[in-house]
Write a protein that holds these residues in place. Structure first.
Motif, mmCIF file in Angstrom:
data_model
loop_
_atom_site.group_PDB
_atom_site.id
_atom_site.type_symbol
_atom_site.label_atom_id
_atom_site.label_comp_id
_atom_site.label_asym_id
_atom_site.label_seq_id
_atom_site.Cartn_x
_atom_site.Cartn_y
_atom_site.Cartn_z
ATOM 1 N N GLY A 187 0.903 -1.010 -0.029
ATOM 2 C CA GLY A 187 -0.115 -0.106 0.228
ATOM 3 C C GLY A 187 1.062 1.346 -0.106
ATOM 4 O O GLY A 187 0.287 2.256 -0.519
ATOM 5 N N GLU A 188 2.250 1.020 0.720
ATOM 6 C CA GLU A 188 2.929 2.295 0.826
ATOM 7 C C GLU A 188 3.484 2.580 -0.633
ATOM 8 O O GLU A 188 3.751 3.754 -0.951
ATOM 9 C CB GLU A 188 4.009 1.926 1.801
ATOM 10 C CG GLU A 188 4.897 2.914 2.648
ATOM 11 C CD GLU A 188 5.930 2.244 3.508
ATOM 12 O OE1 GLU A 188 5.719 1.229 3.860
ATOM 13 O OE2 GLU A 188 6.582 3.099 3.795
ATOM 14 N N CYS A 189 3.817 1.411 -1.224
ATOM 15 C CA CYS A 189 4.292 1.483 -2.457
ATOM 16 C C CYS A 189 3.368 2.307 -3.653
ATOM 17 O O CYS A 189 3.690 2.992 -4.376
ATOM 18 C CB CYS A 189 4.759 0.251 -3.045
ATOM 19 S SG CYS A 189 5.499 0.305 -4.561
ATOM 20 N N PHE A 190 2.217 1.805 -3.470
ATOM 21 C CA PHE A 190 1.092 2.552 -4.293
ATOM 22 C C PHE A 190 1.123 3.954 -3.764
ATOM 23 O O PHE A 190 0.998 4.887 -4.680
ATOM 24 C CB PHE A 190 -0.282 1.779 -3.894
ATOM 25 C CG PHE A 190 -0.834 0.596 -4.989
ATOM 26 C CD1 PHE A 190 -1.171 0.934 -6.292
ATOM 27 C CD2 PHE A 190 -0.712 -0.593 -4.398
ATOM 28 C CE1 PHE A 190 -1.373 -0.146 -6.921
ATOM 29 C CE2 PHE A 190 -1.171 -1.725 -5.049
ATOM 30 C CZ PHE A 190 -1.530 -1.425 -6.338
ATOM 31 N N ASP A 191 1.000 4.419 -2.428
ATOM 32 C CA ASP A 191 0.867 5.707 -2.076
ATOM 33 C C ASP A 191 2.139 6.533 -2.567
ATOM 34 O O ASP A 191 1.918 7.809 -3.062
ATOM 35 C CB ASP A 191 0.605 5.874 -0.476
ATOM 36 C CG ASP A 191 -0.587 4.876 -0.125
ATOM 37 O OD1 ASP A 191 -1.406 4.928 -1.136
ATOM 38 O OD2 ASP A 191 -0.750 4.669 1.130
ATOM 39 N N LYS A 192 3.144 5.954 -2.495
ATOM 40 C CA LYS A 192 4.596 6.515 -2.687
ATOM 41 C C LYS A 192 4.527 6.969 -4.288
ATOM 42 O O LYS A 192 5.036 8.107 -4.762
ATOM 43 C CB LYS A 192 5.736 5.961 -2.069
ATOM 44 C CG LYS A 192 5.972 6.303 -0.544
ATOM 45 C CD LYS A 192 6.956 5.602 -0.030
ATOM 46 C CE LYS A 192 7.258 5.906 1.495
ATOM 47 N NZ LYS A 192 8.218 5.065 2.197
ATOM 48 N N GLY A 248 -6.164 -3.034 3.061
ATOM 49 C CA GLY A 248 -6.772 -1.967 2.034
ATOM 50 C C GLY A 248 -6.514 -2.280 0.710
ATOM 51 O O GLY A 248 -7.198 -2.036 -0.255
ATOM 52 N N VAL A 249 -5.233 -2.531 0.433
ATOM 53 C CA VAL A 249 -4.964 -3.175 -0.971
ATOM 54 C C VAL A 249 -5.973 -4.156 -1.504
ATOM 55 O O VAL A 249 -5.826 -4.337 -2.891
ATOM 56 C CB VAL A 249 -3.422 -3.300 -1.171
ATOM 57 C CG1 VAL A 249 -3.029 -3.390 -2.565
ATOM 58 C CG2 VAL A 249 -2.608 -2.269 -0.583
ATOM 59 N N ALA A 250 -6.567 -4.905 -0.473
ATOM 60 C CA ALA A 250 -7.291 -5.786 -1.339
ATOM 61 C C ALA A 250 -8.385 -5.418 -1.831
ATOM 62 O O ALA A 250 -9.325 -6.153 -2.777
ATOM 63 C CB ALA A 250 -7.947 -6.863 -0.025
ATOM 64 N N ALA A 251 -8.650 -3.931 -1.830
ATOM 65 C CA ALA A 251 -9.793 -3.347 -2.789
ATOM 66 C C ALA A 251 -9.404 -3.267 -4.273
ATOM 67 O O ALA A 251 -10.233 -2.783 -4.980
ATOM 68 C CB ALA A 251 -10.102 -1.930 -1.966
ATOM 69 N N ASN A 252 -8.169 -3.461 -4.488
ATOM 70 C CA ASN A 252 -7.555 -3.324 -5.914
ATOM 71 C C ASN A 252 -8.192 -4.356 -6.762
ATOM 72 O O ASN A 252 -8.154 -5.708 -6.499
ATOM 73 C CB ASN A 252 -6.010 -3.385 -6.002
ATOM 74 C CG ASN A 252 -5.390 -3.211 -7.480
ATOM 75 O OD1 ASN A 252 -5.325 -4.256 -8.035
ATOM 76 N ND2 ASN A 252 -5.355 -1.985 -7.527
ATOM 77 N N PRO A 253 -9.027 -3.815 -7.765
ATOM 78 C CA PRO A 253 -9.862 -5.029 -8.604
ATOM 79 C C PRO A 253 -8.811 -6.083 -9.442
ATOM 80 O O PRO A 253 -9.107 -7.048 -9.325
ATOM 81 C CB PRO A 253 -10.341 -4.052 -9.822
ATOM 82 C CG PRO A 253 -10.489 -2.739 -9.242
ATOM 83 C CD PRO A 253 -9.275 -2.566 -8.256
ATOM 84 N N GLU A 254 -7.686 -5.475 -9.837
ATOM 85 C CA GLU A 254 -6.707 -6.307 -10.356
ATOM 86 C C GLU A 254 -6.228 -7.403 -9.489
ATOM 87 O O GLU A 254 -6.150 -8.487 -10.023
ATOM 88 C CB GLU A 254 -5.602 -5.554 -11.045
ATOM 89 C CG GLU A 254 -4.645 -6.117 -11.946
ATOM 90 C CD GLU A 254 -5.268 -7.066 -13.129
ATOM 91 O OE1 GLU A 254 -6.297 -6.612 -13.572
ATOM 92 O OE2 GLU A 254 -4.688 -8.162 -13.572
ATOM 93 N N CYS A 280 -12.557 -4.020 3.364
ATOM 94 C CA CYS A 280 -10.961 -3.882 3.069
ATOM 95 C C CYS A 280 -10.136 -2.971 3.762
ATOM 96 O O CYS A 280 -9.466 -3.321 4.343
ATOM 97 C CB CYS A 280 -10.884 -3.931 1.376
ATOM 98 S SG CYS A 280 -11.293 -5.405 0.615
ATOM 99 N N THR A 281 -10.525 -1.672 3.376
ATOM 100 C CA THR A 281 -9.826 -0.674 4.201
ATOM 101 C C THR A 281 -10.425 -0.477 5.622
ATOM 102 O O THR A 281 -11.424 -1.169 5.902
ATOM 103 C CB THR A 281 -10.131 0.833 3.327
ATOM 104 O OG1 THR A 281 -11.365 0.783 3.126
ATOM 105 C CG2 THR A 281 -9.458 0.814 2.118
ATOM 106 N N ASP A 282 -9.683 0.199 6.357
ATOM 107 C CA ASP A 282 -10.011 0.118 7.690
ATOM 108 C C ASP A 282 -11.429 0.636 8.184
ATOM 109 O O ASP A 282 -11.829 1.612 7.901
ATOM 110 C CB ASP A 282 -9.158 1.336 8.587
ATOM 111 C CG ASP A 282 -7.550 0.639 8.508
ATOM 112 O OD1 ASP A 282 -7.180 -0.567 8.189
ATOM 113 O OD2 ASP A 282 -6.696 1.322 8.725
#
Ligand code: KG4
Ligand code: ZN
Length: 331
Positions: free
Chosen positions: A166-171, A268-274, A300-302
């Motif tokens: 998730g941090e990688c997605f955010d950064k 939270g990243v489990a919300a990613n459709p792919e 998925c998210t908090d």
């Protein structure tokens, strides 16, 4: 059993009320006050700001949960609260409120690990889990493969050596000038990709079950610096695919190694459709086939419903004065 659950570990103040009867969960209310708009201004969570917002929002979300569930406090059988891991000052708000409510209402208080809460988001599906099971937790702060021998008997068998997924997605989103939080922005833009950019898949072929995402972040930074005109959807799809590929490869390796019978996605990243699509596909491709659980998007998210699910299954309450926050609590 009726459970009141509180969650304040990061930037969502949440209260939920659940019924657990005949081994089935019913979520009666799951109220969330999100701070995302506020943290967009700073491009990330400022802990002090988050804690102040929790102080403002936690009692209103508790009241809203009671109103929505149409339940009186007398009906509550137990209170569950996230005590870690997370931001220490944010956690303290939820824990203090839970201690006071438990003390005044004379209810047993259960201390819940936030990550076991993410896994428990899957219990809300009321589907069968066959053990040993394997959980992939992918959130803003954690990327962990968890071997589950039974409910509550969890062992981390792989984790990230640097940034979480998730941090990688955010950064990487920040590098691209996208808003916080980056994960949803990247997955939204990726849909329009024509020709995804190829980025490295860190540690894809390493024999262990660990992850590393900081190299991917650097690769995106160099790509941005070296290319004047970039087509954002292609970059976003490239990031998403690189992250999903590594997560899926390591999940499959762990599933085969431990011969697991159920796969669970969480965080939270489990919300990613792919990622959801590929995770389901991975379960089908394993021999023998593995059943697969993926939480509903809203779990998925908090939020506190997942904390209530984990808290309902705990055997022993913690004495009120012993309920302490632990910002680094490991599963
Ligand atoms: O579990 P969570 O709500 O909070 C933590 O416990 O950290 O996870 C938040 C993370 C953020 O990094 C956010 O960017 C990511 O989940 N996220 C996503 C998506 N929705 C949220 N990542 C990728 N695709 C999404 N659709
Ligand atoms: Zn979380």
């Amino acid at each position: 059993m009726i459970v009141l659950a509180l969650e304040t570990s990061c930037d969502e103040s949440s209260a939920a009320i659940l019924r657990y009867a005949n081994k089935k969960f019913t979520v009666l209310a799951n109220c969330v006050a999100s701070q995302i708009e506020l943290h967009k201004i700073t491009g990330g969570v400022v802990p002090e700001v988050a804690a102040r917002e929790h102080v403002k929002n936690i009692l209103p979300v508790v009241e809203a949960a009671f109103a929505e569930a149409k339940i009186k406090p007398e009906k509550i059988d137990r209170i569950a609260v996230t005590t870690g891991p997370g931001l220490i000052t944010s956690l303290m708000v939820g824990v203090q409120v839970a201690q006071v409510l438990a003390g005044v209402w004379k209810k047993p208080l259960f201390s819940v690990n936030h990550l076991s809460g993410h896994l428990a988001a899957n219990f809300l599906l009321n589907k069968k889990i066959t053990y040993p099971a394997l959980g992939l937790i992918v959130s803003g702060g954690h990327t962990e493969l968890v071997l589950m021998k039974k409910i509550g008997a969890y062992k981390v068998i792989g984790s990230t050596r640097d940034d979480a997924a998730g941090e990688c997605f955010d950064k990487t989103a920040k590098i691209l000038g996208l808003a916080y939080p980056g994960g949803p922005e990247i997955s939204r833009l990726a849909v329009a990709a024509k020709n995804p950019v190829w980025f490295p898949r860190p540690m894809l072929d390493s024999p262990d079950l660990d992850f590393s995402f900081s190299g991917l972040k650097t690769a995106v930074l160099y790509y941005k610096q070296n290319n004047k005109a970039i087509f954002l959807p292609n970059v976003c799809a490239g990031i998403e695919q690189a992250i999903a590929d590594v997560l899926i490869a390591k999940t499959k390796r762990a599933a085969e190694k431990y011969q697991v019978k159920t796969l669970l996605l969480a965080g939270g990243v489990a919300a990613n459709p792919e990622l959801r699509r590929q995770f389901l596909q991975a379960a089908k491709s394993l021999i023998p086939k593995t059943s697969c659980l993926i939480p509903d998007l809203k779990y998925c998210t908090d939020q506190a419903a997942m904390i209530g699910a984990a808290g309902a299954l705990l055997k022993k309450p913690t004495p009120l004065h012993k309920v302490l926050v632990d910002p680094n609590w490991e599963l």
